[in-house]
Design a protein around this motif. Structure first.
Motif, PDB file in Angstrom:
ATOM      1  N   PRO A   1      36.574  45.447  43.931  1.00 25.12           N
ATOM      2  CA  PRO A   1      37.541  45.750  42.864  1.00 25.12           C
ATOM      3  C   PRO A   1      37.698  44.567  41.888  1.00 25.12           C
ATOM      4  O   PRO A   1      38.046  44.740  40.727  1.00 25.12           O
ATOM      5  CB  PRO A   1      38.845  46.010  43.603  1.00 25.12           C
ATOM      6  CG  PRO A   1      38.527  46.041  45.059  1.00 25.12           C
ATOM      7  CD  PRO A   1      37.166  45.509  45.252  1.00 25.12           C
ATOM      8  N   ALA A   2      37.439  43.342  42.378  1.00 30.63           N
ATOM      9  CA  ALA A   2      37.550  42.180  41.471  1.00 30.63           C
ATOM     10  C   ALA A   2      36.885  40.981  42.135  1.00 30.63           C
ATOM     11  O   ALA A   2      36.746  40.934  43.357  1.00 30.63           O
ATOM     12  CB  ALA A   2      39.020  41.860  41.204  1.00 30.63           C
ATOM     13  N   SER A   3      36.492  40.022  41.311  1.00 28.94           N
ATOM     14  CA  SER A   3      35.917  38.793  41.866  1.00 28.94           C
ATOM     15  C   SER A   3      37.061  37.823  42.172  1.00 28.94           C
ATOM     16  O   SER A   3      38.200  38.006  41.702  1.00 28.94           O
ATOM     17  CB  SER A   3      34.980  38.157  40.833  1.00 28.94           C
ATOM     18  OG  SER A   3      35.795  37.700  39.743  1.00 28.94           O
ATOM     19  N   LEU A   4      36.742  36.768  42.922  1.00 34.03           N
ATOM     20  CA  LEU A   4      37.784  35.772  43.246  1.00 34.03           C
ATOM     21  C   LEU A   4      38.360  35.182  41.963  1.00 34.03           C
ATOM     22  O   LEU A   4      39.572  34.990  41.836  1.00 34.03           O
ATOM     23  CB  LEU A   4      37.180  34.672  44.116  1.00 34.03           C
ATOM     24  CG  LEU A   4      36.742  35.103  45.525  1.00 34.03           C
ATOM     25  CD1 LEU A   4      36.111  33.922  46.260  1.00 34.03           C
ATOM     26  CD2 LEU A   4      37.921  35.661  46.316  1.00 34.03           C
ATOM     27  N   THR A   5      37.489  34.937  40.977  1.00 32.22           N
ATOM     28  CA  THR A   5      37.958  34.371  39.697  1.00 32.22           C
ATOM     29  C   THR A   5      38.947  35.315  39.030  1.00 32.22           C
ATOM     30  O   THR A   5      39.913  34.867  38.393  1.00 32.22           O
ATOM     31  CB  THR A   5      36.745  34.123  38.773  1.00 32.22           C
ATOM     32  OG1 THR A   5      35.853  33.241  39.450  1.00 32.22           O
ATOM     33  CG2 THR A   5      37.161  33.526  37.446  1.00 32.22           C
ATOM     34  N   GLU A   6      38.751  36.626  39.208  1.00 29.35           N
ATOM     35  CA  GLU A   6      39.683  37.608  38.616  1.00 29.35           C
ATOM     36  C   GLU A   6      40.946  37.767  39.462  1.00 29.35           C
ATOM     37  O   GLU A   6      42.017  38.085  38.955  1.00 29.35           O
ATOM     38  CB  GLU A   6      38.960  38.962  38.461  1.00 29.35           C
ATOM     39  CG  GLU A   6      37.862  38.936  37.416  1.00 29.35           C
ATOM     40  CD  GLU A   6      36.859  40.091  37.569  1.00 29.35           C
ATOM     41  OE1 GLU A   6      36.695  40.601  38.717  1.00 29.35           O
ATOM     42  OE2 GLU A   6      36.244  40.482  36.556  1.00 29.35           O
ATOM     43  N   HIS A   7      40.838  37.542  40.752  1.00 30.39           N
ATOM     44  CA  HIS A   7      42.031  37.645  41.628  1.00 30.39           C
ATOM     45  C   HIS A   7      43.006  36.494  41.373  1.00 30.39           C
ATOM     46  O   HIS A   7      44.218  36.671  41.454  1.00 30.39           O
ATOM     47  CB  HIS A   7      41.594  37.603  43.102  1.00 30.39           C
ATOM     48  CG  HIS A   7      41.042  38.897  43.617  1.00 30.39           C
ATOM     49  ND1 HIS A   7      41.755  40.076  43.635  1.00 30.39           N
ATOM     50  CD2 HIS A   7      39.821  39.191  44.151  1.00 30.39           C
ATOM     51  CE1 HIS A   7      40.999  41.047  44.157  1.00 30.39           C
ATOM     52  NE2 HIS A   7      39.818  40.551  44.470  1.00 30.39           N
ATOM     53  N   ALA A   8      42.476  35.300  41.086  1.00 29.24           N
ATOM     54  CA  ALA A   8      43.345  34.105  41.023  1.00 29.24           C
ATOM     55  C   ALA A   8      44.518  34.257  40.055  1.00 29.24           C
ATOM     56  O   ALA A   8      45.674  34.055  40.435  1.00 29.24           O
ATOM     57  CB  ALA A   8      42.495  32.882  40.688  1.00 29.24           C
ATOM     58  N   PRO A   9      44.304  34.684  38.792  1.00 31.61           N
ATOM     59  CA  PRO A   9      45.454  34.783  37.871  1.00 31.61           C
ATOM     60  C   PRO A   9      46.460  35.840  38.309  1.00 31.61           C
ATOM     61  O   PRO A   9      47.667  35.691  38.093  1.00 31.61           O
ATOM     62  CB  PRO A   9      44.818  35.140  36.532  1.00 31.61           C
ATOM     63  CG  PRO A   9      43.404  35.526  36.807  1.00 31.61           C
ATOM     64  CD  PRO A   9      43.019  34.905  38.092  1.00 31.61           C
TER      65      PRO A   9
ATOM     66  N   GLU B   1      48.551  34.166  40.862  1.00 29.84           N
ATOM     67  CA  GLU B   1      49.461  33.197  40.218  1.00 29.84           C
ATOM     68  C   GLU B   1      50.654  33.932  39.586  1.00 29.84           C
ATOM     69  O   GLU B   1      51.805  33.526  39.708  1.00 29.84           O
ATOM     70  CB  GLU B   1      48.696  32.375  39.170  1.00 29.84           C
ATOM     71  CG  GLU B   1      47.763  31.340  39.789  1.00 29.84           C
ATOM     72  CD  GLU B   1      46.642  30.901  38.835  1.00 29.84           C
ATOM     73  OE1 GLU B   1      45.774  30.113  39.263  1.00 29.84           O
ATOM     74  OE2 GLU B   1      46.629  31.394  37.683  1.00 29.84           O
ATOM     75  N   HIS B   2      50.368  35.072  38.994  1.00 33.91           N
ATOM     76  CA  HIS B   2      51.431  35.859  38.342  1.00 33.91           C
ATOM     77  C   HIS B   2      52.422  36.354  39.400  1.00 33.91           C
ATOM     78  O   HIS B   2      53.643  36.279  39.234  1.00 33.91           O
ATOM     79  CB  HIS B   2      50.778  37.043  37.609  1.00 33.91           C
ATOM     80  CG  HIS B   2      51.753  37.908  36.874  1.00 33.91           C
ATOM     81  ND1 HIS B   2      52.661  37.401  35.955  1.00 33.91           N
ATOM     82  CD2 HIS B   2      52.000  39.244  36.924  1.00 33.91           C
ATOM     83  CE1 HIS B   2      53.403  38.387  35.473  1.00 33.91           C
ATOM     84  NE2 HIS B   2      53.007  39.524  36.043  1.00 33.91           N
ATOM     85  N   LEU B   3      51.875  36.806  40.549  1.00 37.94           N
ATOM     86  CA  LEU B   3      52.726  37.306  41.631  1.00 37.94           C
ATOM     87  C   LEU B   3      53.615  36.182  42.180  1.00 37.94           C
ATOM     88  O   LEU B   3      54.800  36.375  42.446  1.00 37.94           O
ATOM     89  CB  LEU B   3      51.846  37.860  42.769  1.00 37.94           C
ATOM     90  CG  LEU B   3      51.803  39.377  42.928  1.00 37.94           C
ATOM     91  CD1 LEU B   3      50.774  39.767  43.982  1.00 37.94           C
ATOM     92  CD2 LEU B   3      53.178  39.922  43.307  1.00 37.94           C
ATOM     93  N   VAL B   4      53.036  35.006  42.313  1.00 34.28           N
ATOM     94  CA  VAL B   4      53.838  33.870  42.828  1.00 34.28           C
ATOM     95  C   VAL B   4      54.988  33.590  41.855  1.00 34.28           C
ATOM     96  O   VAL B   4      56.139  33.418  42.262  1.00 34.28           O
ATOM     97  CB  VAL B   4      52.940  32.628  43.023  1.00 34.28           C
ATOM     98  CG1 VAL B   4      53.797  31.380  43.271  1.00 34.28           C
ATOM     99  CG2 VAL B   4      51.957  32.842  44.165  1.00 34.28           C
TER     100      VAL B   4
ATOM    101  N   GLN C   1      53.352  33.005  51.877  1.00 35.13           N
ATOM    102  CA  GLN C   1      52.140  33.750  52.257  1.00 35.13           C
ATOM    103  C   GLN C   1      51.210  33.895  51.049  1.00 35.13           C
ATOM    104  O   GLN C   1      50.003  33.689  51.141  1.00 35.13           O
ATOM    105  CB  GLN C   1      52.543  35.136  52.784  1.00 35.13           C
ATOM    106  CG  GLN C   1      51.437  35.885  53.497  1.00 35.13           C
ATOM    107  CD  GLN C   1      51.914  37.256  54.000  1.00 35.13           C
ATOM    108  OE1 GLN C   1      52.909  37.792  53.513  1.00 35.13           O
ATOM    109  NE2 GLN C   1      51.208  37.807  54.964  1.00 35.13           N
ATOM    110  N   LEU C   2      51.795  34.196  49.889  1.00 37.16           N
ATOM    111  CA  LEU C   2      50.980  34.368  48.682  1.00 37.16           C
ATOM    112  C   LEU C   2      50.332  33.058  48.271  1.00 37.16           C
ATOM    113  O   LEU C   2      49.168  33.009  47.860  1.00 37.16           O
ATOM    114  CB  LEU C   2      51.838  34.897  47.532  1.00 37.16           C
ATOM    115  CG  LEU C   2      51.852  36.405  47.324  1.00 37.16           C
ATOM    116  CD1 LEU C   2      52.712  36.731  46.112  1.00 37.16           C
ATOM    117  CD2 LEU C   2      50.448  36.967  47.157  1.00 37.16           C
ATOM    118  N   GLU C   3      51.081  31.974  48.394  1.00 41.12           N
ATOM    119  CA  GLU C   3      50.510  30.667  47.994  1.00 41.12           C
ATOM    120  C   GLU C   3      49.374  30.294  48.941  1.00 41.12           C
ATOM    121  O   GLU C   3      48.391  29.677  48.549  1.00 41.12           O
ATOM    122  CB  GLU C   3      51.617  29.611  47.966  1.00 41.12           C
ATOM    123  CG  GLU C   3      52.571  29.856  46.794  1.00 41.12           C
ATOM    124  CD  GLU C   3      53.571  28.721  46.587  1.00 41.12           C
ATOM    125  OE1 GLU C   3      54.783  29.012  46.695  1.00 41.12           O
ATOM    126  OE2 GLU C   3      53.120  27.601  46.326  1.00 41.12           O
TER     127      GLU C   3
END
Ligand code: FVH
Length: 287
Positions: A228-236, A239-242, A254-256
């Motif tokens: 569904p997404a690459s790690l590079t796409e998951h990171a932001p 960050e937004h969720l945090v 847990q998210l961090e």
């Protein structure tokens, strides 16, 4: 000689013995508090006066006690009577404790299977009960017919500790998943009622469920397509969720942790890989 002996007639042990009886197996029972055997004796079970007498009565000996310490205590009490029998240990324990009991059985000339009951007493004897076994395949083959009377039966490995490992991994999966769901409810709960969110959450959890076989194959092959997404796409997104959880005064630990797991392979040049690649951060030992 009876067909099966059950040591331990608590809620679960009684359900096991009752099921064997209902299927016509000649069943010997023993319990530290003898009166707990009364109902089973009334149903046709044979009451043993001692552990050794119970063990000597059948080729298949099923033990189901509170914990490993209790199992160790009664095994010491039965001594050489276990020789030539197959001990099936359905007491909850750790993989290491299962291996200890397997060693004890080997030293006493007995076969051994460790087992895990993923069910309540009321489900025993129905397909709703799942039971995992691990240990000697020949011991499992010899007693499979009797064990399958208890529920849906799986032999998950020759290592005696494997069934307990499955049990604990599944319990951990339940805790992690349920906690993640509670975190999501905490986030939406801040803005109102959580119930309307539930069906969407169920669908999201189902996405994870549906992907489970493919994720296992990706790990087997050490191939981690984008998905569904690459790690590079998951990171932001993480960050937004945090930031969102921080603004809502909610726990972000847990998210961090997830974000730190994602950022490590990105920093190592693997940002194009899919989320499954985090297994190599979590369990480098298996590669
Ligand atoms: N009950 C359940 O739903 C769960 C489902 C998942 C698997 N667990 C495991 O099954 C083992 C037994 O659980 P239980 O529910 O039958 O437990 P109790 O009803 O409390 O009965 C315990 C029996 O153990 C005997 N016992 C305890 N300590 C000793 C000892 N030192 N020496 C001999 N026997 C002992 C106890 O005897 P008594 O108190 O009646 O004299 C009961 O027969 C367990 O591992 C669960 O995790 C069940």
């Amino acid at each position: 000689m009876n067909d099966v002996t059950v040591l331990g007639l608590g809620a679960m042990g009684s359900a096991l013995a009752r099921t064997f009886l209902e299927h016509g197996l000649a069943t010997t029972v023993w319990n530290r508090t003898a009166a707990k055997a009364d109902d089973l004796v009334a149903r046709g079970a044979r009451r043993a006066g001692t552990v050794a007498d119970a063990v000597a009565a059948a080729p298949l000996v099923v033990v189901c006690l509170t914990d490993h310490d209790a199992t160790e205590q009664i095994l010491e009490a039965c001594g050489d009577a276990m020789a030539g029998r197959t001990l099936v240990d359905l007491t909850t324990g750790t993989p290491e404790q299962a291996r200890e009991t397997a060693q004890w059985a080997g030293k006493h000339g007995a076969g051994h299977l460790d087992g895990v009951v993923q069910a309540g007493p009321g489900q025993i004897g129905t397909p709703d009960a799942t039971l995992f076994y691990s240990g000697a395949p020949q011991a499992f083959a010899a007693h499979r017919a009797a064990l399958e009377l208890l529920g849906t039966t799986h032999h998950v490995g020759d290592d005696a500790g494997q069934a307990a490992l499955y049990d604990l991994a599944l319990l951990g999966l339940w805790y992690d998943t349920t906690l993640a769901y509670l975190h999501a409810l905490a986030l939406v709960g801040g803005a109102g009622d959580v119930e309307p969110f539930a069906p969407f959450a169920a669908r999201q959890i189902d996405h994870v469920v549906q992907a489970a076989p493919e994720v296992a194959r990706e790990i087997r092959d050490r191939a981690y397509p984008r998905g569904p997404a690459s790690l590079t796409e998951h990171a932001p997104v993480l960050e937004h969720l945090v930031r969102l959880r921080t603004a809502s005064n909610l726990d972000t630990a847990q998210l961090e942790h997830v974000l730190s797991l994602v950022n490590r392979p990105i920093a190592a040049g693997h940002g194009a890989e899919g989320f499954t690649s985090l297994i190599e951060e979590l369990a480098p030992i298996i590669f």
